[in-house]
Design a protein around this motif. Sequence first.
Motif, PDB file in Angstrom:
ATOM      1  N   GLU A 194       0.846  -1.195   0.000  1.00 46.70           N
ATOM      2  CA  GLU A 194       0.000   0.000   0.000  1.00 46.70           C
ATOM      3  C   GLU A 194       0.883   1.247   0.000  1.00 46.70           C
ATOM      4  O   GLU A 194       1.861   1.317   0.740  1.00 46.70           O
ATOM      5  N   VAL A 195       0.518   2.191  -0.859  1.00 45.05           N
ATOM      6  CA  VAL A 195       1.191   3.486  -0.883  1.00 45.05           C
ATOM      7  C   VAL A 195       0.256   4.492  -0.221  1.00 45.05           C
ATOM      8  O   VAL A 195      -0.870   4.710  -0.672  1.00 45.05           O
ATOM      9  N   LEU A 196       0.719   5.090   0.891  1.00 42.75           N
ATOM     10  CA  LEU A 196      -0.144   5.978   1.676  1.00 42.75           C
ATOM     11  C   LEU A 196      -0.107   7.423   1.172  1.00 42.75           C
ATOM     12  O   LEU A 196      -1.066   8.166   1.347  1.00 42.75           O
ATOM     13  N   GLY A 197       0.999   7.813   0.552  1.00 42.56           N
ATOM     14  CA  GLY A 197       1.153   9.206   0.120  1.00 42.56           C
ATOM     15  C   GLY A 197       2.344   9.824   0.822  1.00 42.56           C
ATOM     16  O   GLY A 197       3.108   9.148   1.517  1.00 42.56           O
ATOM     17  N   TYR A 198       2.512  11.112   0.646  1.00 45.14           N
ATOM     18  CA  TYR A 198       3.653  11.783   1.268  1.00 45.14           C
ATOM     19  C   TYR A 198       3.370  12.070   2.738  1.00 45.14           C
ATOM     20  O   TYR A 198       2.223  12.311   3.138  1.00 45.14           O
ATOM     21  N   ALA A 199       4.438  12.085   3.524  1.00 48.46           N
ATOM     22  CA  ALA A 199       4.307  12.213   4.984  1.00 48.46           C
ATOM     23  C   ALA A 199       3.618  13.509   5.391  1.00 48.46           C
ATOM     24  O   ALA A 199       2.935  13.545   6.417  1.00 48.46           O
ATOM     25  N   ASP A 200       3.783  14.580   4.605  1.00 43.70           N
ATOM     26  CA  ASP A 200       3.182  15.848   5.004  1.00 43.70           C
ATOM     27  C   ASP A 200       1.679  15.921   4.700  1.00 43.70           C
ATOM     28  O   ASP A 200       1.016  16.892   5.037  1.00 43.70           O
ATOM     29  N   ASP A 201       1.141  14.892   4.063  1.00 49.44           N
ATOM     30  CA  ASP A 201      -0.300  14.822   3.813  1.00 49.44           C
ATOM     31  C   ASP A 201      -0.974  14.277   5.073  1.00 49.44           C
ATOM     32  O   ASP A 201      -0.699  13.149   5.490  1.00 49.44           O
ATOM     33  N   PRO A 202      -1.875  15.046   5.718  1.00 49.51           N
ATOM     34  CA  PRO A 202      -2.496  14.573   6.963  1.00 49.51           C
ATOM     35  C   PRO A 202      -3.291  13.278   6.802  1.00 49.51           C
ATOM     36  O   PRO A 202      -3.524  12.567   7.774  1.00 49.51           O
ATOM     37  N   ALA A 203      -3.674  12.964   5.555  1.00 51.59           N
ATOM     38  CA  ALA A 203      -4.427  11.724   5.322  1.00 51.59           C
ATOM     39  C   ALA A 203      -3.592  10.485   5.603  1.00 51.59           C
ATOM     40  O   ALA A 203      -4.138   9.387   5.789  1.00 51.59           O
ATOM     41  N   THR A 204      -2.253  10.632   5.630  1.00 54.62           N
ATOM     42  CA  THR A 204      -1.393   9.467   5.904  1.00 54.62           C
ATOM     43  C   THR A 204      -1.225   9.206   7.405  1.00 54.62           C
ATOM     44  O   THR A 204      -0.742   8.146   7.795  1.00 54.62           O
ATOM     45  N   ASN A 426      -6.243  18.366   8.655  1.00 57.94           N
ATOM     46  CA  ASN A 426      -5.216  19.375   8.939  1.00 57.94           C
ATOM     47  C   ASN A 426      -5.442  19.970  10.324  1.00 57.94           C
ATOM     48  O   ASN A 426      -6.584  20.192  10.731  1.00 57.94           O
ATOM     49  N   THR A 427      -4.363  20.240  11.034  1.00 62.90           N
ATOM     50  CA  THR A 427      -4.474  20.859  12.352  1.00 62.90           C
ATOM     51  C   THR A 427      -4.654  22.367  12.199  1.00 62.90           C
ATOM     52  O   THR A 427      -3.770  23.056  11.694  1.00 62.90           O
ATOM     53  N   ILE A 428      -5.813  22.851  12.633  1.00 61.98           N
ATOM     54  CA  ILE A 428      -6.117  24.282  12.530  1.00 61.98           C
ATOM     55  C   ILE A 428      -5.542  25.045  13.716  1.00 61.98           C
ATOM     56  O   ILE A 428      -4.975  26.109  13.581  1.00 61.98           O
ATOM     57  N   ALA A 610       1.277  13.556  18.236  1.00 57.42           N
ATOM     58  CA  ALA A 610       2.559  14.137  17.823  1.00 57.42           C
ATOM     59  C   ALA A 610       2.546  14.492  16.340  1.00 57.42           C
ATOM     60  O   ALA A 610       3.050  15.551  15.934  1.00 57.42           O
ATOM     61  N   LEU A 611       1.966  13.626  15.509  1.00 56.79           N
ATOM     62  CA  LEU A 611       1.888  13.900  14.073  1.00 56.79           C
ATOM     63  C   LEU A 611       1.051  15.146  13.798  1.00 56.79           C
ATOM     64  O   LEU A 611       1.387  15.960  12.924  1.00 56.79           O
ATOM     65  N   LYS A 612      -0.048  15.291  14.540  1.00 55.02           N
ATOM     66  CA  LYS A 612      -0.920  16.455  14.330  1.00 55.02           C
ATOM     67  C   LYS A 612      -0.250  17.741  14.842  1.00 55.02           C
ATOM     68  O   LYS A 612      -0.486  18.826  14.296  1.00 55.02           O
ATOM     69  N   LYS A 613       0.588  17.631  15.862  1.00 56.23           N
ATOM     70  CA  LYS A 613       1.341  18.803  16.331  1.00 56.23           C
ATOM     71  C   LYS A 613       2.380  19.218  15.289  1.00 56.23           C
ATOM     72  O   LYS A 613       2.581  20.410  15.028  1.00 56.23           O
ATOM     73  N   ILE A 614       3.045  18.217  14.698  1.00 66.34           N
ATOM     74  CA  ILE A 614       4.025  18.521  13.653  1.00 66.34           C
ATOM     75  C   ILE A 614       3.321  19.121  12.437  1.00 66.34           C
ATOM     76  O   ILE A 614       3.830  20.051  11.799  1.00 66.34           O
ATOM     77  N   ASP A 615       2.126  18.597  12.133  1.00 63.85           N
ATOM     78  CA  ASP A 615       1.333  19.147  11.031  1.00 63.85           C
ATOM     79  C   ASP A 615       1.049  20.633  11.278  1.00 63.85           C
ATOM     80  O   ASP A 615       1.149  21.464  10.364  1.00 63.85           O
ATOM     81  N   TYR A 616       0.719  20.962  12.518  1.00 62.66           N
ATOM     82  CA  TYR A 616       0.424  22.360  12.867  1.00 62.66           C
ATOM     83  C   TYR A 616       1.669  23.239  12.709  1.00 62.66           C
ATOM     84  O   TYR A 616       1.637  24.284  12.051  1.00 62.66           O
ATOM     85  N   ILE A 617       2.765  22.800  13.313  1.00 62.33           N
ATOM     86  CA  ILE A 617       3.960  23.656  13.349  1.00 62.33           C
ATOM     87  C   ILE A 617       4.607  23.774  11.966  1.00 62.33           C
ATOM     88  O   ILE A 617       5.296  24.750  11.669  1.00 62.33           O
ATOM     89  N   SER A 618       4.376  22.770  11.098  1.00 59.58           N
ATOM     90  CA  SER A 618       4.963  22.827   9.749  1.00 59.58           C
ATOM     91  C   SER A 618       4.379  23.976   8.934  1.00 59.58           C
ATOM     92  O   SER A 618       4.984  24.414   7.949  1.00 59.58           O
ATOM     93  N   LYS A 619       3.218  24.459   9.337  1.00 57.78           N
ATOM     94  CA  LYS A 619       2.599  25.610   8.654  1.00 57.78           C
ATOM     95  C   LYS A 619       3.149  26.930   9.207  1.00 57.78           C
ATOM     96  O   LYS A 619       2.729  28.004   8.774  1.00 57.78           O
ATOM     97  N   HIS A 620       4.029  26.838  10.180  1.00 59.27           N
ATOM     98  CA  HIS A 620       4.587  28.042  10.818  1.00 59.27           C
ATOM     99  C   HIS A 620       6.116  28.075  10.724  1.00 59.27           C
ATOM    100  O   HIS A 620       6.771  28.699  11.560  1.00 59.27           O
ATOM    101  N   ILE A 621       6.666  27.368   9.719  1.00 60.20           N
ATOM    102  CA  ILE A 621       8.116  27.391   9.508  1.00 60.20           C
ATOM    103  C   ILE A 621       8.551  28.845   9.262  1.00 60.20           C
ATOM    104  O   ILE A 621       7.937  29.575   8.481  1.00 60.20           O
ATOM    105  N   GLY A 622       9.607  29.260   9.966  1.00 60.36           N
ATOM    106  CA  GLY A 622      10.112  30.619   9.818  1.00 60.36           C
ATOM    107  C   GLY A 622       9.527  31.605  10.812  1.00 60.36           C
ATOM    108  O   GLY A 622      10.032  32.721  10.963  1.00 60.36           O
TER     109      GLY A 622
END
Length: 706
Positions: A194-204, A426-428, A610-622
């Motif tokens: 099974e191919v789940l998709g890219y790690a940054d896709d919250p569906a994975t 996606n983590t809002i 932890a994945l959902k926290k990383i999802d959140y913070i990845s939208k705040h890089i920089g």
Amino acid sequence: MINKKKLESFFNSSSYKPMIQKEIYNALKIKNKDEKKIVRKLLKELQNEGKIYKDSKGRYKVIGKNMIVGTIEFTRNGTMAFVWTENGEEIAVPAEKAGRAIHKDKVVVEITGKWYDIPEGRVVKILDHGLKKVVGTFQPIGRAAFIIPDDPKIQYDFYVPIEFFNNAKPGEKVVGKIIKYPTPTKNPVAKIIEVLGYADDPATDFPTVVVKHDLPLEFPDKVLKEASKIPDRILEKDLRNRKDFRNEIVVTIDGPDAKDFDDAVSVKKLKNDNYLLGVHIADVSHYVKEGSELDKEAFKRGTSVYLIDRVLPMLPFKLSHGICSLVQGEDRLVMSLVMEIDREGNVVDFEVAPGVIRSHRRLVYDDVNALFKGDKVAFNKIGDLYDQLILMKELKDVLRNARKRRGAILDIEGGEVKIILDEKGNTIDIIPRERGEAEVIIEEFMIKANETIAELFYNFDLPFVYRIHEKPDPDTIIQLKNYLSAIGISFKVPKKITSKLLQELLEKTKNHPLRGSIERLLVRSMKRAVYSANNIGHFGLASYAYTHFTSPIRRYPDLVVHRLIKQFLSTNGKLTKKEITKLNDKLSKIAVHSSKRERVADEAEWDYTALKKIDYISKHIGETFDVVVTAVTKFGLFVEIIDKNISGLIHISTLDDYFLYDEERSILIGSHTGKVFKIGDKLKAKVVNANKTRMQIDFEIAKSEA
């Protein structure tokens, strides 16, 4: 005729030497095909029971006194492993003594010495591979590729031949079916299913956690078929020999998103000024009979798994959201515990019996908390229950004060947060989770009910499933002391550690900016609460006997406790010695298995969060955040965004000086500037990287701080 007892005697005889299957037939003079079939079946059973094992030459060997069978689990850094037996024994295995075993393998371990206060051993045989699938990142190399596992406890990368790529692209998250396990010279082999998709896709995120922790999704057809035969309503025959509480004001109080309601409560004031507390728990045992398909599946799962936006239930929805759920206005079967409690919080009398209720109202924590604060909207909504709710609050204070006097740890909030997701996962936002009076009311009522049931069985010295919590190890308390010392808090460690001492520490640090970190370190310094057939008390709650009785819809031990209560009521607590021995053995296995399943569920929930926290913070890089230093190491500073409960690392290589690590004082000192970084420092830090595969967030100190 050959049977298991005869075969065991044969293996345990002094004349037995390791033999292959054919030699066993000859030694036992077995020529009949049917008898050979029976022997093969018995050999498998004895292997599963951990009494014999088959070596690499196909010879059957007896597992001796210095050998133990269990499941091996590696630590995250891969330097150590621990083997857990069915009876809950723990054996340490250094990585170099684990042979070719991988995480979750069933192994035979030879005890070779001691590792601190537990046995140390080496793996002498792998009996079965626990991992059948692996989830990780697809990484091509030339005409071949590897799956790099997400789980750091798996020490191998998995080789994927080109014919098994299944159209996976570099960097995608994939699920691999393991087709070959490691040898001394080769990596394990997997094919991508099974191919789940890219790690940054919250569906994975969800499938990643499911595969990593081998969580059950669909219920087997035979379980659903059995569930479908259970009626949707209570029948007249179900009411026989039950206490009727349908005219009482019984309510449920839960979160707004709750779907399964397994506890309801009622409170009255008696003429003698005592309280009458009713705790009514869904009678799941009426529908889930021991040995049934529903029961086997519930045991296998052990617990429901609650992820942020979904639940993997222990029981099919027909039960968990239907006939077992104490929904408003519907008749429901319950196990009722009614306790008379005095002004000091003591249970002076109680009765436990099967009952029937009709929930008067489905209350929500937020509404009840708002009512206590005088909110008019809440009063218009649930004000007709004001007197009952105020009485509950009054009793809650009585029970809580009583627990505080005896030294229970009360104030651990754990820095909990609520993660808000959109419809795509996606983590809002991440906001602090507040705990109000309503949540504490239910907590105190459930604790009192659990203690009362546990004390009943303990006082009668009957087989039971307890919830136990050992005292912390002195070494971990010393680590806590050193941490507190580093942030300027004096904490003397007496010879005898008590829960009261730790509660006083929590009160002392109530308004400290690092309160959340202190709580989490305190939790880590204590041992994990587990299920056990042997009662040693509950350290954190300061209870001499404790159990889980209040959530049979979502926890298997609670279901077992309900069955034990019914057995107690039907036999008046009288069992033969043989019955006691048999029951103790069964309950020990249930306790160990349930503890393991609870740990799997916890780890799955932590990973998903932890994945959902990383999802959140990845939208705040920089972006720059206010952070607090929670730990100092030789390779950098661990920091936390306090109100989001998001942790990450400022690597030492990103600092503007050459820093030396002072281990004794747990500080970093700049060799040129003399700049000091210590635990508790408040900094402004910029997010520079967020990696879901490595489950890591990287910060750098903002230039304004440098």
